[in-house]
Motif scaffolding. Structure first.
Motif, PDB file in Angstrom:
ATOM      1  N   GLY A 137       0.795  -1.228   0.000  1.00 16.38           N
ATOM      2  CA  GLY A 137       0.000   0.000   0.000  1.00 16.38           C
ATOM      3  C   GLY A 137       0.827   1.277   0.000  1.00 16.38           C
ATOM      4  N   ALA A 138       2.146   1.165   0.119  1.00 17.04           N
ATOM      5  CA  ALA A 138       2.995   2.364   0.131  1.00 17.04           C
ATOM      6  C   ALA A 138       2.927   3.077  -1.213  1.00 17.04           C
ATOM      7  CB  ALA A 138       4.435   1.981   0.461  1.00 17.04           C
ATOM      8  N   ALA A 139       3.022   4.391  -1.177  1.00 17.83           N
ATOM      9  CA  ALA A 139       2.847   5.202  -2.394  1.00 17.83           C
ATOM     10  C   ALA A 139       3.856   4.852  -3.473  1.00 17.83           C
ATOM     11  CB  ALA A 139       2.960   6.687  -2.034  1.00 17.83           C
ATOM     12  N   ALA A 140       5.096   4.553  -3.092  1.00 19.74           N
ATOM     13  CA  ALA A 140       6.145   4.332  -4.091  1.00 19.74           C
ATOM     14  C   ALA A 140       6.204   2.884  -4.594  1.00 19.74           C
ATOM     15  CB  ALA A 140       7.504   4.712  -3.501  1.00 19.74           C
ATOM     16  N   PHE A 141       5.420   1.984  -4.002  1.00 22.20           N
ATOM     17  CA  PHE A 141       5.558   0.558  -4.316  1.00 22.20           C
ATOM     18  C   PHE A 141       5.315   0.245  -5.786  1.00 22.20           C
ATOM     19  CE2 PHE A 141       3.819  -3.746  -4.733  1.00 22.20           C
ATOM     20  CZ  PHE A 141       4.812  -4.498  -4.123  1.00 22.20           C
ATOM     21  N   HIS A 142       4.233   0.759  -6.344  1.00 19.44           N
ATOM     22  CA  HIS A 142       3.841   0.370  -7.704  1.00 19.44           C
ATOM     23  C   HIS A 142       4.709   1.005  -8.779  1.00 19.44           C
ATOM     24  CE1 HIS A 142       0.355  -1.944  -6.421  1.00 19.44           C
ATOM     25  NE2 HIS A 142       0.139  -0.994  -5.525  1.00 19.44           N
ATOM     26  N   ALA A 143       5.552   1.946  -8.402  1.00 18.39           N
ATOM     27  CA  ALA A 143       6.511   2.510  -9.370  1.00 18.39           C
ATOM     28  C   ALA A 143       7.739   1.618  -9.507  1.00 18.39           C
ATOM     29  CB  ALA A 143       6.931   3.912  -8.936  1.00 18.39           C
ATOM     30  N   LEU A 144       7.907   0.633  -8.612  1.00 18.81           N
ATOM     31  CA  LEU A 144       9.061  -0.254  -8.645  1.00 18.81           C
ATOM     32  C   LEU A 144       8.858  -1.358  -9.660  1.00 18.81           C
ATOM     33  CD1 LEU A 144       9.536  -0.721  -4.783  1.00 18.81           C
ATOM     34  CD2 LEU A 144      10.842   0.819  -6.265  1.00 18.81           C
ATOM     35  N   GLU A 145       9.979  -1.879 -10.199  1.00 18.72           N
ATOM     36  CA  GLU A 145       9.863  -3.062 -11.051  1.00 18.72           C
ATOM     37  C   GLU A 145       9.726  -4.295 -10.155  1.00 18.72           C
ATOM     38  OE1 GLU A 145      12.432  -5.533 -11.597  1.00 18.72           O
ATOM     39  OE2 GLU A 145      13.558  -4.683  -9.939  1.00 18.72           O
ATOM     40  N   SER A 146       9.396  -5.438 -10.748  1.00 23.87           N
ATOM     41  CA  SER A 146       8.967  -6.605  -9.987  1.00 23.87           C
ATOM     42  C   SER A 146       9.996  -7.080  -8.965  1.00 23.87           C
ATOM     43  CB  SER A 146       8.626  -7.743 -10.952  1.00 23.87           C
ATOM     44  OG  SER A 146       8.138  -8.855 -10.242  1.00 23.87           O
ATOM     45  N   ASN A 147      11.269  -7.208  -9.346  1.00 24.90           N
ATOM     46  CA  ASN A 147      12.279  -7.681  -8.400  1.00 24.90           C
ATOM     47  C   ASN A 147      12.418  -6.732  -7.214  1.00 24.90           C
ATOM     48  OD1 ASN A 147      13.359 -10.055  -9.937  1.00 24.90           O
ATOM     49  ND2 ASN A 147      13.803  -8.457 -11.427  1.00 24.90           N
ATOM     50  N   SER A 148      12.320  -5.432  -7.474  1.00 26.34           N
ATOM     51  CA  SER A 148      12.433  -4.438  -6.411  1.00 26.34           C
ATOM     52  C   SER A 148      11.208  -4.474  -5.497  1.00 26.34           C
ATOM     53  CB  SER A 148      12.608  -3.037  -7.003  1.00 26.34           C
ATOM     54  OG  SER A 148      13.807  -2.954  -7.749  1.00 26.34           O
TER      55      SER A 148
END
Length: 329
Positions: A247-258
């Protein structure tokens, strides 16, 4: 696919059903990436080409014909084996290849058991999706298959692939298990042994599917880290920590491994110790002290000077009373 592998497949497809002339494929762009990585990629592509050629030879030997079908008439397999991602560079390259050179390897479909004139894909879902997005018919081998035969074909086609990750295989195993397939059938479809099948199911049945889908395929994360991840997820508070990380704001901007790394870090964080707190008050509501307990620690914070003096006078007597009650224990 290499020019040699592409020429072999083109000649085999053409032997069954003539197709329009295809433009030669442009050589892949050079991307300096290191000798080891380049070698692994080359070996992976050769393996995929050989597997595709073998599957096509078997289809042609069995008398199957390669047909062109409207992608809108083809449904995905009733058990998905891939985890969708927001940005899929490999899929974009596949689309470009089909646009420039046509579809070299047909997909495998069966007649839809319910909808007349429709089909279900056993494998080739990315080629099917690419054809649909480009707006061209998809080349397909049509074969009557039972549910078990479809799953075996789907799993065996994925066996030699280099880009199907551990967690995608684990989730595929879980979905087969939920559809009632036996462990033997799951192991056969995944071309693996029973211990590995158990490990795949252990991971996929421990971690919530929503968390797995949020992470994505995580191609660089192998079995040992996923097994450790499942152990941490099972611990008290593990699920809540993972959900908070997603649910963190920056989570979905990361690629899958990150994304995997972000949740792993959250699972490793030690939460503040649970404390049982109580407030001592006078009958009129005045605060005397607050009491907190954490494990073996018992802390009294006195808020009243008078009460502090009272406790100081009583401590010696309380200690003696304690010894008397616990004598002989």
């Amino acid at each position: 696919m290499s020019p040699k592998g592409r020429d072999i497949l083109k000649s085999m497809v053409g032997a069954v059903e003539p197709t329009r002339p295809e433009a030669p494929a442009a050589p892949p762009p050079h991307r300096p990436s290191g000798a080891v990585k380049a070698m692994n990629l080359s070996l992976g592509r050769l393996g995929e080409e050989a597997a595709a050629a073998k599957a096509l030879r078997e289809s042609l030997a069995a008398g199957d014909k390669v047909l062109e079908i409207d992608p809108a008439a083809v449904e995905m397999s009733f058990i998905r084996d891939r985890i969708p991602v927001d940005r899929d560079a490999e899929f974009e390259r596949l689309k470009q290849s089909i646009q420039e050179s046509g579809q070299q390897v047909p997909i495998l479909v069966r007649p839809d058991p319910v909808k007349a004139g429709h089909y279900q894909a056993a494998y080739g879902h990315r080629r099917l999706r690419a054809a649909a997005e480009i707006g061209v018919p998809v080349k397909a081998v049509v074969r009557k298959l039972t549910d078990e035969e479809l799953i075996l074909a789907q799993g065996q086609e994925n066996g030699p692939r280099v880009d199907l990750s551990f967690i995608e295989r684990a989730l595929f195993a879980r979905r087969m298990d939920e559809h009632g397939f036996s462990r033997d059938m799951i192991a056969q479809a995944l071309a693996t042994d029973k211990p590995e099948t158990s490990r795949l199911l252990q991971v996929a049945q421990t971690i919530d599917p929503d968390i797995i889908l949020a992470i994505g395929p995580a191609p660089k994360v192998g079995r040992p880290r996923w097994l450790a991840f499942a152990e941490k997820f099972r611990e008290a508070g593990g699920k809540k920590k993972a959900q908070a990380a997603v649910g963190a704001a920056a989570f979905h901007a990361l690629e899958s491994n990150s994304r995997f790394d972000a949740i792993w870090k959250a699972l490793e964080e030690k939460g503040a110790p649970q404390r049982a707190e109580q407030t001592l008050r006078t009958q009129s509501g005045g605060t005397l002290a607050s009491v907190s307990r954490s494990g073996k620690t018992f802390r009294i914070t006195v808020k009243s000077a008078a009460f502090s003096e009272f406790l100081a006078r009583r401590l010696a007597g309380l200690a003696a009373e304690f010894e008397e009650e616990n004598e002989g224990k």
